[in-house]
Design a protein around this motif. Structure first.
Motif, PDB file in Angstrom:
ATOM      1  N   TYR A  60       8.110   8.972   0.968  1.00 43.35           N
ATOM      2  CA  TYR A  60       7.184   7.903   1.270  1.00 43.35           C
ATOM      3  C   TYR A  60       5.911   8.169   0.058  1.00 43.35           C
ATOM      4  O   TYR A  60       5.432   9.231   0.012  1.00 43.35           O
ATOM      5  N   VAL A  61       5.465   7.160  -0.376  1.00 47.62           N
ATOM      6  CA  VAL A  61       4.554   7.381  -1.638  1.00 47.62           C
ATOM      7  C   VAL A  61       3.406   6.144  -1.324  1.00 47.62           C
ATOM      8  O   VAL A  61       3.873   4.947  -1.123  1.00 47.62           O
ATOM      9  N   LEU A  62       2.320   6.485  -1.862  1.00 45.93           N
ATOM     10  CA  LEU A  62       1.283   5.325  -2.024  1.00 45.93           C
ATOM     11  C   LEU A  62       1.507   4.462  -3.304  1.00 45.93           C
ATOM     12  O   LEU A  62       1.677   5.193  -4.328  1.00 45.93           O
ATOM     13  N   THR A  63       1.068   3.285  -3.106  1.00 46.93           N
ATOM     14  CA  THR A  63       1.208   2.262  -4.258  1.00 46.93           C
ATOM     15  C   THR A  63       0.021   2.937  -5.147  1.00 46.93           C
ATOM     16  O   THR A  63      -1.162   3.096  -4.641  1.00 46.93           O
ATOM     17  N   PRO A  64       0.023   2.731  -6.380  1.00 46.46           N
ATOM     18  CA  PRO A  64      -1.087   3.013  -7.477  1.00 46.46           C
ATOM     19  C   PRO A  64      -2.374   2.112  -6.941  1.00 46.46           C
ATOM     20  O   PRO A  64      -2.149   0.925  -6.817  1.00 46.46           O
ATOM     21  N   ARG A 120       0.898  -1.072   0.010  1.00 49.08           N
ATOM     22  CA  ARG A 120       0.194  -0.108   0.007  1.00 49.08           C
ATOM     23  C   ARG A 120       0.815   1.311   0.007  1.00 49.08           C
ATOM     24  O   ARG A 120       0.574   2.252  -0.601  1.00 49.08           O
ATOM     25  N   ALA A 121       1.929   1.258   0.715  1.00 53.55           N
ATOM     26  CA  ALA A 121       2.932   2.359   0.623  1.00 53.55           C
ATOM     27  C   ALA A 121       4.616   1.906   1.002  1.00 53.55           C
ATOM     28  O   ALA A 121       4.714   1.022   1.398  1.00 53.55           O
ATOM     29  N   ASN A 122       5.162   2.832   0.431  1.00 56.08           N
ATOM     30  CA  ASN A 122       6.482   2.369   0.468  1.00 56.08           C
ATOM     31  C   ASN A 122       7.495   3.776   0.229  1.00 56.08           C
ATOM     32  O   ASN A 122       6.937   4.801  -0.234  1.00 56.08           O
ATOM     33  N   TRP A 123       8.947   3.580   0.482  1.00 58.11           N
ATOM     34  CA  TRP A 123       9.712   4.549   0.391  1.00 58.11           C
ATOM     35  C   TRP A 123      10.052   4.714  -1.287  1.00 58.11           C
ATOM     36  O   TRP A 123      10.644   3.498  -1.818  1.00 58.11           O
ATOM     37  N   SER A 124      10.220   5.898  -1.923  1.00 56.05           N
ATOM     38  CA  SER A 124      10.566   6.113  -3.128  1.00 56.05           C
ATOM     39  C   SER A 124      11.875   6.574  -3.164  1.00 56.05           C
ATOM     40  O   SER A 124      11.974   7.888  -2.771  1.00 56.05           O
ATOM     41  N   ALA A 125      12.847   5.991  -3.631  1.00 54.66           N
ATOM     42  CA  ALA A 125      14.544   6.584  -3.564  1.00 54.66           C
ATOM     43  C   ALA A 125      14.487   7.733  -4.737  1.00 54.66           C
ATOM     44  O   ALA A 125      14.998   8.830  -4.558  1.00 54.66           O
ATOM     45  N   ASP A 126      13.739   7.517  -5.913  1.00 51.99           N
ATOM     46  CA  ASP A 126      13.577   8.545  -6.958  1.00 51.99           C
ATOM     47  C   ASP A 126      12.980   9.594  -6.377  1.00 51.99           C
ATOM     48  O   ASP A 126      13.502  10.850  -7.005  1.00 51.99           O
ATOM     49  N   SER A 172       6.046   7.650   6.959  1.00 50.66           N
ATOM     50  CA  SER A 172       6.733   8.781   7.755  1.00 50.66           C
ATOM     51  C   SER A 172       5.863   8.859   9.176  1.00 50.66           C
ATOM     52  O   SER A 172       4.724   9.118   9.262  1.00 50.66           O
ATOM     53  N   PRO A 173       6.533   8.651  10.273  1.00 47.46           N
ATOM     54  CA  PRO A 173       5.988   8.941  11.562  1.00 47.46           C
ATOM     55  C   PRO A 173       5.613  10.024  11.746  1.00 47.46           C
ATOM     56  O   PRO A 173       4.694  10.359  12.781  1.00 47.46           O
ATOM     57  N   THR A 186       8.937   2.772   9.376  1.00 47.44           N
ATOM     58  CA  THR A 186      10.023   3.451   8.769  1.00 47.44           C
ATOM     59  C   THR A 186      10.635   2.512   7.914  1.00 47.44           C
ATOM     60  O   THR A 186      10.885   1.249   8.380  1.00 47.44           O
ATOM     61  N   ARG A 187      11.400   2.824   6.756  1.00 50.45           N
ATOM     62  CA  ARG A 187      12.075   1.898   5.857  1.00 50.45           C
ATOM     63  C   ARG A 187      13.205   1.372   6.641  1.00 50.45           C
ATOM     64  O   ARG A 187      13.378   0.043   6.334  1.00 50.45           O
ATOM     65  N   ALA A 188      13.852   1.828   7.634  1.00 56.73           N
ATOM     66  CA  ALA A 188      15.068   1.083   8.202  1.00 56.73           C
ATOM     67  C   ALA A 188      14.575   0.171   9.095  1.00 56.73           C
ATOM     68  O   ALA A 188      15.411  -0.959   9.602  1.00 56.73           O
ATOM     69  N   LEU A 189      13.284   0.019   9.832  1.00 58.37           N
ATOM     70  CA  LEU A 189      12.874  -1.013  10.682  1.00 58.37           C
ATOM     71  C   LEU A 189      13.804  -0.728  11.866  1.00 58.37           C
ATOM     72  O   LEU A 189      14.146  -1.940  12.457  1.00 58.37           O
ATOM     73  N   ASP A 190      14.397   0.353  12.290  1.00 55.12           N
ATOM     74  CA  ASP A 190      15.180   0.342  13.561  1.00 55.12           C
ATOM     75  C   ASP A 190      14.786   1.225  14.488  1.00 55.12           C
ATOM     76  O   ASP A 190      15.472   1.348  15.383  1.00 55.12           O
TER      77      ASP A 190
END
Length: 282
Positions: free
Chosen positions: A213-217, A203-209, A247-248, A272-276
């Motif tokens: 953070y962006v929603l999946t189409p 449903r959502a992920n981090w976009s490096a480009d 983003s938190p 968050t993407r790092a899961l830390d």
């Protein structure tokens, strides 16, 4: 009345689990969390029902073992990270392929190679199990199918070898809880070998480009939902989890992701993407 031991409680829970409908069983694992560092104390996880930890760096397990929480240890089956303690030995065995261009320092592996299969079944999985984990979180099993699509000749049989490895892991550890991350191409073959299937970043992920953070189409999201529901139809005992990234600092956005995944019938966690760090649901 004498108190039931932790083992007896888990046995009773397992019996009751089989009698419950899928929706009720999923609630048995909520809330859940993924955390790949060792700095948080064990008490930070006391309110969770399931936790996925990295098998090499994690909070102390002992304080959690008598609590009502399932602990799964991370295992990368399709790649090998250069920081893992046995990286040099694995590299010398000749199973490593090219570096993953999206994850510097992580290398694809030839999952067909007996040396790699032996490492997983005879060394890695037993080391996770003996630490006290209740099962395994299987990651990077998208890679075999990806490589086979890229070069069907050079990588012929990678997908089948991946499915066989999951099946053999189940045979070696019949009581373990097994969660499979994505690996949609394996679902038909391994649906009855796993207890959970995870839809990461559906449903959502981090976009490096876009550096955001962006929603999946929506069309892609509906396709992911259909795939996850299909594997659940093959094995009605499966619990479908989702792991999305956001983003938190945007609790409203996180709430929308939780709502979407629950509407689809899944058990979500947003991080968050790092899961830390632990990101509680708003």
């Amino acid at each position: 009345m004498r108190r039931l031991t932790g083992l007896a409680l888990r046995f009773l829970a397992a019996v009751l689990f089989l009698l419950l409908p899928a929706a009720a069983r999923a609630a048995d694992y909520a809330p859940w969390v993924v955390y790949y560092r060792g700095s948080e104390p064990a008490r930070a996880f006391f309110d969770y029902r399931l936790a996925v930890f990295d098998a090499d760096r994690h909070p102390p397990l002992a304080p959690l073992l008598d609590r009502d929480i399932w602990l799964l240890g991370y295992m990368s089956l399709g790649e090998m990270e250069s920081w893992r303690p046995d990286f040099a030995a694995v590299k010398a065995s000749g199973v490593l392929l090219d570096e993953n261009p999206h994850w510097p320092g992580s290398y694809f592996v030839d999952i067909r190679n007996p040396a790699w299969q032996k490492r997983i079944l005879d060394t890695l999985a037993p080391s996770v199990w003996t630490q006290g984990f209740h099962g395994f979180f299987l990651d990077t099993l998208d890679d075999p199918g990806h490589l086979e699509r890229l070069d069907p000749v050079r990588y012929k049989g990678m997908t089948a070898a991946a499915a066989k490895l999951v099946h053999e892991l189940r045979q070696r550890f019949p009581t373990a809880k097994i969660m499979l991350n994505r690996a949609f191409e394996l679902h038909d073959a391994v649906a009855t070998d796993i207890d959970f299937v995870l839809g990461e970043s559906i449903r959502a992920n981090w976009s490096a480009d876009r550096n955001a953070y962006v929603l999946t189409p929506d069309a892609d999201y509906r396709a992911y939902v259909a795939k996850l529901k299909a594997v659940q139809q093959r094995n009605p005992k499966l619990t479908v989890m989702t792991l999305d990234y956001w983003s938190p600092d945007d609790p409203a956005g996180i709430r929308k992701i939780y709502a979407a995944e629950r509407t689809a019938g899944f058990l979500p966690y947003v991080a968050t993407r790092a899961l830390d760090r632990i990101i509680p649901e708003p």
